[in-house]
Motif scaffolding. Structure first.
Motif, PDB file in Angstrom:
ATOM      1  N   PHE A 256       8.090  -1.581   3.079  1.00 12.83           N
ATOM      2  CA  PHE A 256       6.755  -0.937   2.557  1.00 12.83           C
ATOM      3  C   PHE A 256       5.408  -1.828   2.484  1.00 12.83           C
ATOM      4  O   PHE A 256       4.667  -1.156   2.708  1.00 12.83           O
ATOM      5  CB  PHE A 256       7.073  -0.756   0.820  1.00 12.83           C
ATOM      6  N   GLN A 257       6.098  -3.031   2.726  1.00 11.23           N
ATOM      7  CA  GLN A 257       4.466  -3.918   2.903  1.00 11.23           C
ATOM      8  C   GLN A 257       3.973  -3.525   4.246  1.00 11.23           C
ATOM      9  O   GLN A 257       2.793  -3.312   4.269  1.00 11.23           O
ATOM     10  CB  GLN A 257       4.947  -5.383   2.990  1.00 11.23           C
ATOM     11  N   THR A 259       4.626  -0.682   5.962  1.00 12.66           N
ATOM     12  CA  THR A 259       4.037   0.562   5.687  1.00 12.66           C
ATOM     13  C   THR A 259       2.649   0.649   5.109  1.00 12.66           C
ATOM     14  O   THR A 259       1.705   1.284   5.689  1.00 12.66           O
ATOM     15  CB  THR A 259       4.871   1.452   4.933  1.00 12.66           C
ATOM     16  N   GLY A 260       2.390  -0.147   4.140  1.00 13.30           N
ATOM     17  CA  GLY A 260       0.991  -0.138   3.612  1.00 13.30           C
ATOM     18  C   GLY A 260      -0.148  -0.784   4.401  1.00 13.30           C
ATOM     19  O   GLY A 260      -1.007  -0.221   4.429  1.00 13.30           O
ATOM     20  N   SER A 264      -2.921   1.490   5.898  1.00 11.38           N
ATOM     21  CA  SER A 264      -4.573   0.968   5.775  1.00 11.38           C
ATOM     22  C   SER A 264      -5.266   0.946   7.098  1.00 11.38           C
ATOM     23  O   SER A 264      -6.364   0.831   7.098  1.00 11.38           O
ATOM     24  CB  SER A 264      -4.525  -0.466   4.988  1.00 11.38           C
ATOM     25  N   ARG A 275      -1.732  10.920   2.879  1.00 12.89           N
ATOM     26  CA  ARG A 275      -1.630  10.858   1.204  1.00 12.89           C
ATOM     27  C   ARG A 275      -1.015  12.076   0.708  1.00 12.89           C
ATOM     28  O   ARG A 275      -0.425  11.915  -0.316  1.00 12.89           O
ATOM     29  CB  ARG A 275      -2.908  10.336   0.810  1.00 12.89           C
ATOM     30  N   MET A 299       4.993   2.500  -4.068  1.00  9.80           N
ATOM     31  CA  MET A 299       3.757   2.726  -3.107  1.00  9.80           C
ATOM     32  C   MET A 299       2.907   3.751  -3.666  1.00  9.80           C
ATOM     33  O   MET A 299       1.830   4.193  -3.386  1.00  9.80           O
ATOM     34  CB  MET A 299       4.167   3.201  -1.811  1.00  9.80           C
TER      35      MET A 299
END
Ligand SMILES: Nc1ncnc2c1ncn2[C@@H]1O[C@H](COP(=O)(O)OP(=O)(O)OP(=O)(O)O)[C@@H](O)[C@H]1O
Ligand SMILES: [Mg+2]
Length: 335
Positions: A256-257, A259-260, A264, A275, A299
């Motif tokens: 997820f990190q 993915t984030g 961005s 989104r 998230m």
């Protein structure tokens, strides 16, 4: 319809082959067992080779020729693929078929050469490459257009590919070398540290597939048999999905990190679209129950798991293999 066209996905864990006009005609572990006396003699391939993992004596070695979605052993990969092609060719093809091959996103020219070498070594001279997240999108049935991007997180056995895809191709993508095998390793460490029991990688994979879950308070349990580290004797422990939750969360939190970080980097318009539509998970690891809810909680974004996430890239390969215009538009032109 030309049935002499196939799509191949040689994954770190499984190889899938789709034949145009048919469907998935082969789905087997990406493994090959050789005799150590003469490494050109294949003992078993695929499903039969997997039965030998952790059970071989000195005379047999089981090789996984693909690692992190890249070819780590060209000769073994070619031996494995040739055997798979022969298996499906028996009644189906008069000659070697044309191939659409799924390759990881962001593949380098040198890595692509390894795939080319393997195909040619198997007698396949007519081939094109397409980056895997594009195929996953198609296989999930997402209507690709220039104006509607999709965000794919494909968690396979040895890699996780994270990419935003549109009809223009990969907008932004990354191939990481963590996947289901990383979860197996976390399960092995947990059992060793918490219960002093050593288990093999096949047992760890079975535990993951049978009880791993991200659903809160999941008390699904199983008895796991291994070897006591202190006495060396056979030893069994009963564990629940809840016991394994913290260790496996470290894997998903890492995914997820990344993915984030990828989200961005997206252009503003693409980011707004993604989104709204959310993230689409695929790959065998996305079968772990509770993933959608856990992703949403961490998230603050929707997660979608649709169809059979594990075979999406193979089905997508089959779709594009039968659509010449789409293939022309989305194939890699590095040759
Ligand atoms: N029900 C399940 N629950 C949890 N994990 C699963 C389940 N089914 C399969 N897996 C895991 O999914 C992984 C294999 O997924 P997949 O077939 O998508 O990988 P792959 O395409 O061969 O690998 P890669 O894309 O990394 O090259 C393995 O680690 C396997 O243990
Ligand atoms: Mg894969």
């Amino acid at each position: 319809m030309n049935n002499n066209v196939i799509a191949i996905d040689i994954g770190s864990t499984n190889t899938g082959i789709y034949q145009a006009g048919h469907n998935i005609v082969l789905f087997e572990p990406s493994l090959v067992a050789f005799s150590t006396d003469n490494t050109s003699i294949i003992k078993e391939v695929g499903t039969e080779a997997k039965k030998l993992v952790g059970r071989t004596t000195g005379s047999t070695v089981v090789v996984a020729p693909v690692c992190g979605s890249q070819i780590s052993d060209k000769k073994s990969c070619s031996a494995m693929l040739e055997s798979f092609l022969n298996k499906i060719s028996l009644k189906r093809f008069s000659s070697r078929p044309s191939v659409v091959l799924s390759v990881p996103c962001g593949i380098t020219a040198d890595e692509l050469k390894d795939f080319e070498w393997v195909l040619r070594d198997c007698g396949v001279n007519d081939y094109v490459f397409v980056e895997s997240p594009i195929l996953t999108c198609l296989g999930l049935g997402l209507p690709l257009s220039e104006a509607s991007p999709y965000f794919i997180v494909d968690m396979g056995g040895g890699s996780t590919q994270i990419a935003a895809v549109s009809l223009d191709g990969i907008i932004c993508g990354i191939n990481t070398n963590i996947g289901g095998m990383s979860i197996d390793a976390l399960i092995m460490s947990y059992l060793r540290d918490r219960y002093g029991v050593k288990i093999g990688s096949l047992t760890a994979e079975t535990v993951k597939q049978k009880i791993c879950s991200l659903v809160p308070n999941d008390m699904t349990a199983m008895v796991v048999s291994g070897q006591s580290i202190s006495t060396g004797r056979p030893y069994s422990v009963r564990i629940t999905a809840e016991d394994l939750k913290e260790p496996i969360k470290t894997f998903f939190d890492k995914i997820f990190q990344i993915t984030g970080m990828m989200l961005s980097k997206l252009p503003a318009e693409v980011s707004a679209d993604v989104r709204k539509s959310g993230v689409y998970f695929s790959g065998g690891v996305s079968k772990i129950p509770g993933l959608e809810e856990y992703f949403r909680e961490r998230m603050n974004m929707r997660a979608n798991i649709i169809g059979d996430p594990q075979t999406a890239s193979i089905i997508g390969g089959g779709i594009i293999a039968q659509d010449k215009d789409l293939l022309k538009k989305l194939r890699i032109n590095k040759r």
